[in-house]
Design a protein around this motif. Structure first.
Motif, PDB file in Angstrom:
ATOM      1  N   GLU B 156     -53.553  80.659  14.301  1.00 49.17           N
ATOM      2  CA  GLU B 156     -53.892  81.180  12.976  1.00 49.17           C
ATOM      3  C   GLU B 156     -52.657  81.208  12.071  1.00 49.17           C
ATOM      4  N   ILE B 158     -51.411  82.655   8.462  1.00 45.82           N
ATOM      5  CA  ILE B 158     -51.727  83.609   7.394  1.00 45.82           C
ATOM      6  C   ILE B 158     -51.052  83.149   6.108  1.00 45.82           C
ATOM      7  N   ARG B 179     -55.940  82.344   7.516  1.00 50.88           N
ATOM      8  CA  ARG B 179     -56.375  83.689   7.171  1.00 50.88           C
ATOM      9  C   ARG B 179     -55.658  84.082   5.891  1.00 50.88           C
ATOM     10  N   VAL B 181     -54.259  86.814   3.106  1.00 51.38           N
ATOM     11  CA  VAL B 181     -53.860  88.217   2.942  1.00 51.38           C
ATOM     12  C   VAL B 181     -53.746  88.506   1.453  1.00 51.38           C
ATOM     13  N   ALA B 193     -53.061  95.317   4.866  1.00 50.40           N
ATOM     14  CA  ALA B 193     -53.941  94.176   5.139  1.00 50.40           C
ATOM     15  C   ALA B 193     -53.254  93.218   6.103  1.00 50.40           C
ATOM     16  N   LEU B 197     -54.262  91.850   9.982  1.00 49.31           N
ATOM     17  CA  LEU B 197     -54.542  90.440  10.270  1.00 49.31           C
ATOM     18  C   LEU B 197     -53.795  89.901  11.477  1.00 49.31           C
ATOM     19  N   THR B 202     -51.959  84.934  16.004  1.00 47.92           N
ATOM     20  CA  THR B 202     -51.102  84.611  14.871  1.00 47.92           C
ATOM     21  C   THR B 202     -50.029  83.587  15.245  1.00 47.92           C
TER      22      THR B 202
END
Ligand SMILES: Cc1ncc(COP(=O)(O)O)c(C=O)c1O
Ligand SMILES: Cc1ncc(COP(=O)(O)O)c(C=O)c1O
Lengths: 454, 482, 454, 482
Positions: B156, B158, B179, B181, B193, B197, B202
Motif C-alpha cells: 500500500e 499512501i 490509500r 490521506v 487520519a 491508515l 504500508t
C-alpha cells in the motif's frame, strides 16, 4: 546573482509589501532543525565563460571517433535546420501545451508527428512520444495486458535488444506480468517459429522485433498470425527508419500488428551519450483508450477554424490518477518536434534513400570484414543495417585496441549472447563512406594479424 | 495549414538526400513495404518556413511570463544548451567504451555528487527520464527493499489528497494499491487520519514538501515517525524542491528516497513537454536497489556501474543512460549557480511567491490558505467570482493569455474549487509580478463589467477558444490525406 | 535539386503559362556566343551530410590554440544567448529593413544599438554600422574632409594600427586626401605632441587612437584641443570596450572629439578568421548629415504608437547617388544586432568588469613575461590591454615554435615598426586565467633558454 | 518598449560577469571615465525575452515570401551557418600564422577558384565586404591601371540611368565623375548616346547585366567594343548574377572586372542589412592591382599574399580578411550546389520570374518592358492604377504586408514611374508565386472598391503605417534616458 533579477531596493520593497523583515523570515514555518547549512560537496558557482571552457574541454577530451556501433542507437545525418529550429526559444522553453490557444505551434507539430508515425507504422493512432524505445516496449506490454484483461504472460524473443528486455522486466515485474523469452535460430538469427509453439498457457501478447537486435529481419507475418490465432495481441518493435523499406506493422500477417513501438532516435536525435531520444507508440484505433501518454487531436476553435489540443486526457494520470493507463507525464516533446522537422526535410524519398544506404553500407562492411582471415558472418537471414561477425578471439580487447586508433568497432555480444562465442555486432549507416569502411577493415585486419597477444 | 497540405508529389529537399546507395541483396518481396508512407514532400525552405512560423505561435519562457504552478517555469540558461550541444558530446555513442567518454562521464559523476549533497542522500542514480519515472524507480525500490526483507505484504502506498496525479498512478504502475490521506484546512496532513491508515500493509508514503497546496508540511518529522514506526518508507517527490533547495535536505526531513525534476529545479528545458530527467537519491538501506547504470570512480577516471556492481538493482529503466543530454544541461546549471546560487533559488522563488500572494490579496483576490506562508507557489480560489459573475477559473486563465501572460495551473489540486496554482519562480522580476497583479485585477473588473468578454477569451491568440469537447468526442488524431 | 522546389509537372505548367517550350528558351535574348558550358574548376555538388563532414574536418585541422594575440581583434567571452538569438531566422534571413512596418524588430534593435554606442562614446548620434573599424576610420576621414569643405590633409598617428592606416590610404587616396603620419614617443609609446606642432599647412582632421595599437593610452585631451585650436575636426579611434574605463571621445579636451569610430568586434563578434566584425561611427549632432550609411530613427505610426524606421536617407546612395556621403549600402546589420544583445547581457557592470579584467590580465602577463631573462617591457605609458615586449631575438621563429605548442604568442611588430627591433605585441583578455599566463610564460622561457638557434 | 525602459538600476546578468579583476595600476584620473554609459541593466532572461520577441516582429526569408527586386532574397541554407560556426573557425585569430589555419585558408582558396571559373576572370580577391566595396575596389583598380599606364586623365565613369545608387556613389568615392547614359524603351543602353559619351576621359563603364530593369543587355558586346575602343574598361556589377550564373561568364561579355554579391547570389544571410561579401574578379591586366590579402598556394598548403606579392595592389579594404565568416558560408553554398546546381539557380530564377510576369500580365497588371523576357526579375508599373484610384505603388507595397508577403522593391529604378521591381528567386515554389498573384489581384480590386483600405495599410503588422516624414524632420536617433 546569476539569473536572479532582484536588486536590493526591490527586495526591501517586496519584503515590506509582504510584511516580513527578511527573506529568512519567509522560511519560518520550516522547523529550525531542518535548516541545513553544510553543502560542502557542491562547488561555488562559476561564470558562464568558465563553464563553457570547462565543458568544451571535457567534450574535446571525448574526441572524434569513426563509429561502427549501432545496437539501438544510430549515427545518422541530421539536417542543420532541425536543431536550429527545435532550439528556438518558443519550442525549447515551453511547457506541455496545457493552454491550447497559447501553444498552437507545439500542438500542430505534435499532430503532424502523430500523423507521420501512424502512416509509417501503418496504424491508425499514435501518441505524442514516450521516454525511449525500451520503456515504450514496456508500456506496450502493459497496454496489451490491460486490453486483454486476463492473461499476464507475454512472449519476448531473445533477439530483442538485451537492454530492452531488462527494461521491460524492470517495469512490468511489479504488476505480475510474466515475460517468457523465445529462442532464435542459431543459423538465421531470426526467432525460431518452433519456439512460439512450445510456449505454454494463456498469452496476452507477443513481441516481434523488426529488424531484431542482430539486424536480421524476422518472419513477422507468421508471428503475427500465430499470435492472433492464439487470441493474443501482436506488438511490433520496429526501427522506424527500416519502415521506409520493410512492411509496416499495420500490414503484418492477415490482420496487422495491434501495437507498434520503437526508438525514435534515428529521426533527428543525436547520439548524445544515450539520450534524450524518444519512444513512440502507435496502435489500432480500438486500443486508443489503452494508450499511455499525451495525444494531440485536431478540432476547431470558437470561430470554426482548425485548431489543435491535447485530448483523450481521461486516460492520463492528472485526470484518472490511480486508474490511468500510465504514470507518464513529461514525455520527450522536443525530440518529437525535432523528429517531425527531420522527417519533413527528408521526405519519403530521402527516408527511403537513407534506409537503402544504411543497408548497402552495412552489407559492404560485412562483406569486407568477412574477407579478413578468421572472420565470418554469423547469420544467414536478410538484414537491415546491422551484421554479426564471429571473431577468432575475445572481442573486448580488440575493441579497445581499435579505440586507440579512434575507431569504435562495434558492440561485443559475448556477455549477452555467450552462445555466439566471440561475436561482434557492427553497423555502417549512410554516414559512412567506402574509405571509412576500408579504414576500419584495414585496422582490424592489422590488429588481428599483428598482435597475436591482444 | 498542415505540412502535408504544403506537400507536392515529387518535391524534395535535395541537399538532404544521401548519395545513391551501393549494392545490397534485394529485400524478400514479402518483407517489403509496398506503399510509401504519407510524409510531406516539401523543399528545405518550405519546411524551415513552416516550422519557424509554427514556433512563433507558442508561448514560452523565452517570450512570456509562465507562472504555471508545480511546473517551475524559470529561465533556462542558453549556455547550458550550448555546452550540451558541443559536437563531441552529441557524437558520443552510448555503448562506446568508458575510456572514450571520460569527459561525459565526469560531468555525470559530479552531478551525482551534487545531487547527493543537495538531498542528503547516500547515493544517486541519474537514469530516470522524468519525474514520473523517478517516482516509479522510488516505489519499485521500496517494494524491492521490503521484499528483500521477506515482507511481501507491504503493497500500500499512501498519498495525500492533494498529490499530483503521477503519485497515485505510480503506485498502480508499481503494483501497489493507493490509500489517500486527508489534509486539513491549513493544508497539513491530518495526522490522525494518517495514523489510522498505516499498518502492516504500508509500503510507504509519497509526499511533496512543500506540497502542491503551496505550503510547507511543518509536521513532516511527525509524519515520518508515524510511517517509519509502521514499517513504511518515505518517498519525497522532488517536483517542488525549488522552494527549499540549498536550505533543507529531504533526508533530514526523514525521507528515504527522493526524485528530483531536473527540468524544473535545474532549469533544463521543458521542450513543449519534455525531455526531462528525474534522478533518484536514496538513504543507505535503499542503495543496493538503485536503477542502473550509475557512474562510478575507476582510479583517476570513471566507469559505468551496472548489475554486476548492484546485483539487487531494480534494473534498467531505459535502454541506455536516461536523458543523458538533459543531465549535461543540469550539470551546467549546477556549476553556474554553485552552492550559494542554488540556495538563492529557494530564497527568491519564495520571496516572489509571497510577494505576489500579498499583492493579489491586496488586489482583492481570495487565497486558499490565507493563514499560511506561500512556499514557491500558492493557490487562489475564484469560487466567489464564479458564483457572482459566472466567470470561471478557466475563463480567467484564457483571458490572461490576452494580457500576454501564460495562465497558471488551473483546477489542480483538485480539492480547491476554481483554483489557480501560481508559481512565479525566482527568475521573474518585480515588474513582471506587478504586471501580473494588474492583469488579474483588470480581468476581475472585466468579469463584473462584461463577463462575456472574459468567457469568450482569448481574443488575441492565433486561434480562439479551442473546442476540447469536440476533440475528445470526434477524435482526429492523425492526418490521413486530403 | 538542392533548394529548388520545382517538380517536372510544375515546370511544364509554368512553361505553358509563359508560352515557352523549355527553360532554355527563356534565355533566347542572350546572344548564342555568350552561352558558356565549361565550368570544369567547380566540383559537382555534395549532400549536406558530406559538406558538414568536410567543413568540420577542416575546422578541426585548425585546432585549438591558447591565444595571446590582440592587435585589433580580441578574444572575448560571448554569452551563449547572443548568437542563439542573432541566428534566429527572422534576424538572420531578413534584408535591410526597407519596409518599416515589416521590420520593427530589426529596426528597434538597431535603434537600441545606436543609443548604446552614442552613450558609450559620449556623442549624440550613431549610425547602424559600417563594414569594420579600419574602413570606418576611412569614412570618418572623408566625412571630416567633406564637413571642412577646404583642407584635404589629415593627420594620423603612426600608433594607429598599421592595417588601418593602409586601409585609410587605399580608400581616401583617389579623392585626393593626404594622410600625414605622426610619430610616437619611443619612450611612452604615445603620440608625441611635438609631432603635431611640426605638421604643416591647413589640416582637415586629426585622428586620435584610444588606446593606440601598442595598447598605450594617448593624451587625447591635448590632441583634441590642439586639433580644435587649428580649426580641424578631431576623430577618436576607440576600442569600444576600453570606453567602459576611459573617458569617452565626447568628453575629450575642452569641446570633445567630433567623430568617434572604431571596431565593434569586442562586442559579440567571434574572431572568425577576421570577420564579419563591424565598424561604428558616432558624431556630434551637427555632423549627422555627413554620416555615411544607414541610420534608424524613432517616430510614430498612424495610430500614434512608437515606431522605428530608416531615416535621413537623403544622405545615402539610393537617393543621392553620386552626391551621397558614401557608397555603402549593405552594412553589418547582424553584427550590430549581436552587439546589442551582447551589451544588454553585459550591462554597465559587466562591461566595466570585463574591461578591468582585460587590463589586469594583460598587466599580469606583461609582468610575468618581463621577468624572463632578456625580455623587457617596451613602453612606459598607461595601457589598456596590450603590451609591447622586446625580445632578445627575432620574433617570427619564436611565434612559430610557440604555435607548435598550441600557443599563439602575440603579434610580431618588426615588419611594421622596425625601429622597435624584436618587438612583440601581446594581449590577455578576460578569457585568460593565471594558469594560461603561466603556461605561456613557461613555454616562452623554455624556448628562449633552450633552443638558442631558433 | 525599449530595452532601456526595462532597465532597473543595479540589475545584472550575473552569469556574464567575469571573475573579479586582478591588480593593475589605476588609470590616471584625467583619462578615466566619470559617468557610466547608459547601458540597460537587465537580467539574462529580460534580455533573451526582449530580443526573442523583437525578432518575431520581423519579416524574413525563413518566415515570408520576400520578392525584393535586386536583392535576391532566396533561401539561406542552414547548413552553411552551421558549418561556418564550427568552434574552431570561430576561434581563429586573423593574425595567427597561416600554418595554424590551413583548413580555413583552404576553403577561401577554393572559393577564389570557383569564383574565377564562374566569372571567367583570371584572379579573384575575396576581401571586399559588400557589393559597394567591391565596386569601389573595381573602380580603384581601373584608375590604378590607367595611372600605371601614365593615363591620369581618365576619371569619368559612365553608368546607365537605371543603375543602382551604389554605382554613381562609387564613382564619387573613387574620385571620378559620373556620366549617365540613357536606356531605350526596351531597357537597352542607347548605343548612340554611349558613343557620344566615351572619349579620352573615360575611365570605364559600370553595368549590371541583366540590368536593374530586369532585362538582358543583348548588345553587350557592342557596348564593350565602344568602351574598349575609347580606351575605357568595363565593370560588371554582379548583383544580378543570379540570372545567369553557370550560364554566362561576365568575362565573355567583355567585362574587365566584376564584383559578386555573395549575400545575394551565394545565399549568405542578409542579416537585416549585412554582413555581405563582394569579392572582385579581374581580367589579367588588372590582376596586379587586386586588393589584398589574397590566399595563395604554398607547396601543399596555403598562405596569405599581400603587398609583398602584389606591389601594385590598390591596398587593403579592411583590417583583416573582409567578412571571412561570410566567405565560409558562400563556400559551403557553392559546394552544396556544385557546378550543375549553380547553373540550375539561373534556370529556375529565370523560370520563376517569367512565370510570375506572365501570370501578373494575365491578372491585368502592366509591365514596364512588355516586349522583353524577364531575367530573374522584372518590373510592373502601377501608374495607371494610381491615376485611376489614387493608390500608389507604396500603398500596394504596404497592403502586401497584410497579405503575408514582403513588398517588392518600390520606386527603383527611378526612371519607371510607380514601379515594383519583383524578384521571386529560384527557391520559391509555384504555389507561393500563385499566392502572390492572387494577393496583387485582390489589392487591385480593393484599390478600386475601397482605396482607403489600401492607402491606410498595413493593418495587421505590429505597427501601422510609420510616419517617415516625422522621423526625418524631428530625428530621434538615440535614446537619452527617460
Ligand atoms: C508535484 C509533481 N510531482 C510529479 C510530477 C511529475 O513529473 P514529470 O512530469 O517530470 O514526470 C510533477 C510534474 O508536473 C509534479 O508537479
Ligand atoms: C544592382 C546592385 N548593385 C550594387 C548593390 C550594392 O551591393 P551591397 O548592398 O552589397 O553593397 C546592390 C545592392 O542592393 C544592387 O542591387
Amino acid at each position: 546573482m546569476p539569473f536572479i533579477p532582484h536588486t536590493d531596493a526591490e527586495v526591501r520593497a517586496m519584503l515590506a509589501a509582504i510584511g516580513a523583515a527578511s527573506i529568512e523570515e519567509l522560511f519560518d514555518e520550516i522547523p529550525r532543525e531542518l535548516h541545513a547549512e553544510n553543502f560542502a560537496a557542491i562547488p561555488e558557482g562559476v561564470p558562464e565563460m568558465a563553464l563553457m571552457r570547462l565543458m568544451s574541454e571535457r567534450a574535446r577530451a571525448d574526441g572524434h571517433y569513426l563509429n561502427f556501433i549501432g545496437a539501438g542507437a544510430y549515427e545518422h545525418h541530421i539536417p542543420a535546420a532541425v536543431w536550429q529550429i527545435a532550439t528556438r526559444g518558443e519550442f525549447y522553453s515551453a511547457y506541455t501545451p496545457y493552454q491550447a490557444e497559447a501553444s498552437q505551434g507545439t500542438l500542430q507539430v505534435l499532430y503532424e508527428f502523430q500523423s507521420m508515425m501512424a502512416s509509417l507504422t501503418g496504424l491508425e493512432v499514435c501518441n505524442a512520444s514516450l521516454y525511449d524505445g525500451a520503456s515504450a516496449l514496456a508500456e506496450a506490454v502493459l497496454a496489451a495486458v490491460r486490453a486483454q484483461g486476463g492473461a499476464r504472460r507475454v512472449l519476448v524473443p531473445r533477439s530483442v535488444h538485451p537492454f530492452y528486455r531488462d527494461c521491460v522486466r524492470a517495469i512490468v515485474r511489479n504488476q505480475g506480468v510474466e515475460i517468457v523469452e523465445l529462442e532464435y535460430s542459431r543459423e538465421t538469427g531470426a526467432t525460431a517459429l518452433e519456439a512460439l509453439s512450445s510456449a505454454k498457457g494463456a498469452i496476452a501478447a507477443v513481441v516481434a522485433p523488426q529488424p531484431n537486435f542482430f539486424g536480421v529481419l524476422e518472419p513477422v507475418d507468421e508471428i503475427t498470425d500465430w499470435t492472433h490465432a492464439h487470441g493474443a495481441l501482436a506488438i511490433g518493435l520496429v526501427n522506424p527508419l527500416a519502415l521506409a523499406l520493410v512492411k509496416p506493422p499495420g500490414e503484418w500477417g492477415g490482420a496487422g500488428a495491434d501495437i507498434a513501438v520503437g526508438e525514435g532516435q534515428p529521426f533527428g536525435a543525436p547520439l548524445s551519450g544515450g539520450g534524450p531520444y524518444f519512444g513512440f507508440m502507435c496502435a489500432r484505433q480500438a486500443l486508443v483508450r489503452q494508450m499511455p501518454g499525451r495525444i494531440v487531436g485536431r478540432t476547431v476553435d470558437a470561430a470554426g477554424s482548425p485548431a489543435f489540443t491535447l485530448t483523450l486526457q481521461a486516460r492520463e494520470q492528472h485526470i484518472r490518477r490511480a486508474k490511468a493507463t500510465s504514470n507518464i507525464c513529461t514525455n520527450q516533446g522536443l525530440m518529437a518536434i525535432a523528429a517531425t522537422i527531420h522527417l519533413a526535410l527528408l521526405g519519403p524519398s530521402g527516408l527511403e534513400r537513407t534506409a537503402a544506404c544504411c543497408r548497402a553500407n552495412t552489407a559492404a562492411l560485412a562483406r569486407r570484414l568477412a574477407a579478413i582471415p578468421g572472420l565470418r558472418r554469423r547469420f544467414s537471414g536478410a538484414a537491415f543495417h546491422e551484421a554479426v561477425l564471429s571473431l577468432p578471439r575475445a572481442v573486448a580487447p580488440v575493441l579497445e585496441a581499435l579505440g586507440r586508433e579512434r575507431i569504435l568497432g562495434g558492440f561485443d555480444l559475448s556477455r549477452h549472447y555467450p552462445e555466439l562465442g566471440h561475436a561482434l555486432l557492427v553497423c555502417a549507416t549512410e554516414t559512412k563512406t567506402g574509405d571509412d569502411i576500408a579504414r576500419f577493415a584495414a585496422a582490424l585486419e592489422r590488429l588481428l594479424a599483428g598482435e597475436k597477444s591482444c | 495549414m498542415l505540412i502535408f497540405e504544403r506537400s507536392v508529389p515529387g518535391r524534395a529537399s535535395g541537399a538532404q538526400l544521401p548519395p545513391a546507395p551501393g549494392d545490397a541483396a534485394p529485400l524478400p518481396e514479402r518483407l517489403r513495404r509496398q506503399r510509401a508512407p504519407l510524409l510531406p514532400e516539401v523543399s528545405e525552405m518550405d519546411a524551415v518556413r513552416h516550422y519557424t512560423r509554427l514556433s512563433q505561435m507558442t508561448f514560452s519562457i523565452d517570450t512570456h511570463f509562465y507562472p504555471l504552478g508545480s511546473c517551475t517555469m524559470k529561465y533556462t540558461p542558453r549556455a547550458a544548451n550550448a555546452a550540451a550541444m558541443a559536437p563531441e558530446f552529441l557524437a558520443r555513442h552510448p555503448l562506446a567504451h568508458a575510456e572514450t567518454g571520460q569527459g561525459f562521464l565526469g560531468c555525470l559523476f559530479e552531478l551525482q555528487e551534487i545531487l547527493k549533497d543537495l538531498t542528503g542522500m547516500a547515493a544517486v542514480s541519474l537514469s530516470p527520464m522524468a519525474g514520473a519515472q523517478g517516482e516509479f524507480a522510488g516505489v519499485a525500490m521500496i517494494r524491492a527493499y521490503h521484499r528483500a526483507r521477506g515482507d511481501a505484504a507491504r503493497t500500500e502506498i499512501i498519498v495525500p489528497d492533494a498529490a499530483h496525479g503521477t503519485n497515485p498512478a505510480t503506485a498502480t504502475m508499481s503494483g501497489c494499491s493507493m490509500r489517500e490521506v486527508r489534509t486539513d484546512r491549513d493544508g497539513r496532513i491530518d495526522l490522525e487520519a494518517l495514523r489510522a491508515l498505516v499498518g502492516a500493509r504500508t509500503a510507504g508514503l509519497m509526499l511533496t514538501n512543500p506540497s502542491t497546496l503551496g505550503v510547507f508540511e511543518s509536521g513532516i518529522k511527525e509524519v515520518a515517525r508515524i510511517v517509519h514506526d509502521a514499517g513504511g518508507l518515505l518517498y519525497y517527490d522532488g517536483a517542488n524542491l525549488n522552494a527549499i533547495i540549498g536550505r533543507v535536505k529531504p533526508r533530514d526531513m526523514g525521507f528515504d528516497v527522493v526524485h528530483l525534476n531536473l527540468h524544473k529545479t535545474f532549469a533544463t528545458p521543458h521542450g513543449g513537454g519534455g525531455p526531462g530527467a528525474g534522478p533518484v537519491g536514496v538513504a543507505p538501506r535503499l542503495a543496493p536497489f538503485l536503477p542502473i547504470p550509475l557512474v562510478a570512480r575507476a582510479g583517476e577516471g570513471y566507469r559505468w556501474a551496472d548489475e554486476r556492481d548492484l546485483p539487487q538493482t531494480i534494473g534498467r529503466l531505459s535502454a541506455f543512460m536516461g536523458n543523458a543530454g538533459v543531465l549535461l544541461r543540469a550539470y551546467a546549471y549546477a556549476r553556474l549557480l554553485g552552492r550559494s546560487g542554488l540556495r538563492r533559488v529557494a530564497d527568491y522563488a519564495t520571496l516572489n511567491a509571497n510577494y505576489l500572494m500579498a499583492e493579489l490579496l491586496r488586489a482583492g483576490l481570495e487565497l486558499a490558505y490565507p493563514r499560511r506562508r506561500a512556499s514557491h507557489e500558492f493557490i487562489i480560489t475564484l469560487k466567489k467570482l464564479r458564483d457572482e459573475t459566472g466567470v470561471s477559473a478557466l475563463d480567467v486563465a484564457k483571458r490572461l493569455l490576452d494580457k500576454g501572460v501564460h495562465a497558471p495551473t488551473v483546477y489542480f489540486p483538485l480539492l480547491v474549487p476554481e483554483c489557480l496554482l501560481i508559481e512565479p519562480t525566482e527568475t521573474e522580476s518585480k515588474q513582471t509580478l506587478d504586471h501580473f497583479v494588474g492583469a488579474l485585477r483588470e480581468i476581475a473588473a472585466e468579469a463584473r463589467a462584461d463577463p462575456q468578454l472574459v468567457k469568450s477569451a482569448p481574443h488575441s491568440t492565433p486561434v480562439r477558444r479551442v473546442d476540447e469537447v469536440r476533440a475528445a468526442r470526434e477524435p482526429d488524431l492523425a492526418w490521413r490525406g486530403a
